[in-house]
Design an enzyme around this catalytic site. Structure first.
Site, PDB file in Angstrom:
ATOM      1  N   HIS A 217       0.831  -1.191   0.000  1.00 33.97           N
ATOM      2  CA  HIS A 217       0.000   0.000   0.000  1.00 33.97           C
ATOM      3  C   HIS A 217       0.873   1.251   0.000  1.00 33.97           C
ATOM      4  O   HIS A 217       2.088   1.183   0.205  1.00 33.97           O
ATOM      5  CB  HIS A 217      -0.945   0.017   1.211  1.00 33.97           C
ATOM      6  CG  HIS A 217      -0.253   0.096   2.532  1.00 33.97           C
ATOM      7  ND1 HIS A 217      -0.116  -0.973   3.376  1.00 33.97           N
ATOM      8  CD2 HIS A 217       0.358   1.143   3.159  1.00 33.97           C
ATOM      9  CE1 HIS A 217       0.543  -0.597   4.460  1.00 33.97           C
ATOM     10  NE2 HIS A 217       0.848   0.681   4.354  1.00 33.97           N
TER      11      HIS A 217
HETATM   12  P1  TYD Z   1      -1.628  -2.414   7.606  1.00 34.43           P
HETATM   13  O1  TYD Z   1      -1.169  -1.023   7.784  1.00 34.43           O
HETATM   14  O2  TYD Z   1      -2.301  -2.760   6.299  1.00 34.43           O
HETATM   15  O3  TYD Z   1      -0.421  -3.444   7.844  1.00 34.43           O
HETATM   16  P2  TYD Z   1       0.929  -3.767   7.031  1.00 34.43           P
HETATM   17  O4  TYD Z   1       1.307  -2.581   6.212  1.00 34.43           O
HETATM   18  O5  TYD Z   1       1.905  -4.073   8.111  1.00 34.43           O
HETATM   19  O6  TYD Z   1       0.676  -4.964   6.177  1.00 34.43           O
HETATM   20  O7  TYD Z   1      -2.585  -2.783   8.816  1.00 34.43           O
HETATM   21  C1  TYD Z   1      -3.038  -4.117   9.037  1.00 34.43           C
HETATM   22  C2  TYD Z   1      -4.377  -4.051   9.743  1.00 34.43           C
HETATM   23  O8  TYD Z   1      -4.255  -3.396  11.007  1.00 34.43           O
HETATM   24  C3  TYD Z   1      -5.450  -3.282   8.971  1.00 34.43           C
HETATM   25  O9  TYD Z   1      -6.677  -4.005   9.088  1.00 34.43           O
HETATM   26  C4  TYD Z   1      -5.585  -1.970   9.691  1.00 34.43           C
HETATM   27  C5  TYD Z   1      -5.147  -2.289  11.103  1.00 34.43           C
HETATM   28  N1  TYD Z   1      -4.462  -1.153  11.742  1.00 34.43           N
HETATM   29  C6  TYD Z   1      -5.117  -0.402  12.701  1.00 34.43           C
HETATM   30  O10 TYD Z   1      -6.282  -0.659  13.054  1.00 34.43           O
HETATM   31  N2  TYD Z   1      -4.464   0.658  13.289  1.00 34.43           N
HETATM   32  C7  TYD Z   1      -3.194   0.981  12.946  1.00 34.43           C
HETATM   33  O11 TYD Z   1      -2.624   1.969  13.505  1.00 34.43           O
HETATM   34  C8  TYD Z   1      -2.523   0.199  11.936  1.00 34.43           C
HETATM   35  C9  TYD Z   1      -1.113   0.519  11.511  1.00 34.43           C
HETATM   36  C10 TYD Z   1      -3.196  -0.858  11.368  1.00 34.43           C
END
Ligand code: TYD
Length: 137
Positions: free
Chosen positions: A52
């Site tokens: 992302h």
């Molecule tokens: P995401 O940022 O997509 O993770 P990565 O980049 O490590 O793969 O986040 C994973 C999940 O966690 C997504 O469902 C959103 C949730 N999340 C929160 O609720 N709060 C936060 O501060 C973060 C970073 C993620």
């Protein structure tokens, strides 16, 4: 001025005998106001996370344990690999940077973030990310 992803180097206070402390402070060695801190752990080695970009969020990432590899791409199509393999290293990521992230066994990622969590700040679709390049969005 265009902001680019770059390594930051934290102070390493201490000695081999005593161990070390590294410090992050708003607007001192972190180029924004820290509004949120999160950490990720127990990520299996065969998993790629990320996938992302963010519309506004800026981040500083530290591998406080283990090795974390960021493959990033900006809107000019510049691709770069950043290897975080020491707790005294940080990676500054400005907005609108696509990232894929791999973790070594037992790696712990610490993120200092410029905004609170907002799902609407995410661009989770790569084709949509590329459209930002041509101002189609
Ligand atoms: P995401 O940022 O997509 O993770 P990565 O980049 O490590 O793969 O986040 C994973 C999940 O966690 C997504 O469902 C959103 C949730 N999340 C929160 O609720 N709060 C936060 O501060 C973060 C970073 C993620």
């Amino acid at each position: 001025m265009t902001k680019n992803p770059k390594f930051l180097s934290f102070n390493k206070i201490g000695s081999p005998n005593l161990g070390y402390i590294s410090v992050a402070e708003n607007h001192e060695n972190i180029p924004f106001d820290i509004k949120r801190v999160y950490w990720t752990y127990y990520t299996p080695q065969d998993v790629t996370r990320g996938g992302h970009a963010h519309l506004e969020l800026e981040q500083v990432i530290v591998a406080v344990s283990g090795t974390i590899i960021f493959n990033i791409e900006d809107l000019e199509g510049n691709k770069k690999e950043f290897i975080l393999d020491s707790p005294e290293k940080g990676l500054y990521i400005p907005k609108l940077i696509w990232r894929d992230i791999k973790f070594s066994h037992s790696a712990v990622l610490l993120c200092l973030a410029s905004e609170k969590y907002m799902e609407s700040d995410y661009i989770r679709d790569y084709a949509t990310f590329l459209k930002h390049k041509t101002n189609e969005i």
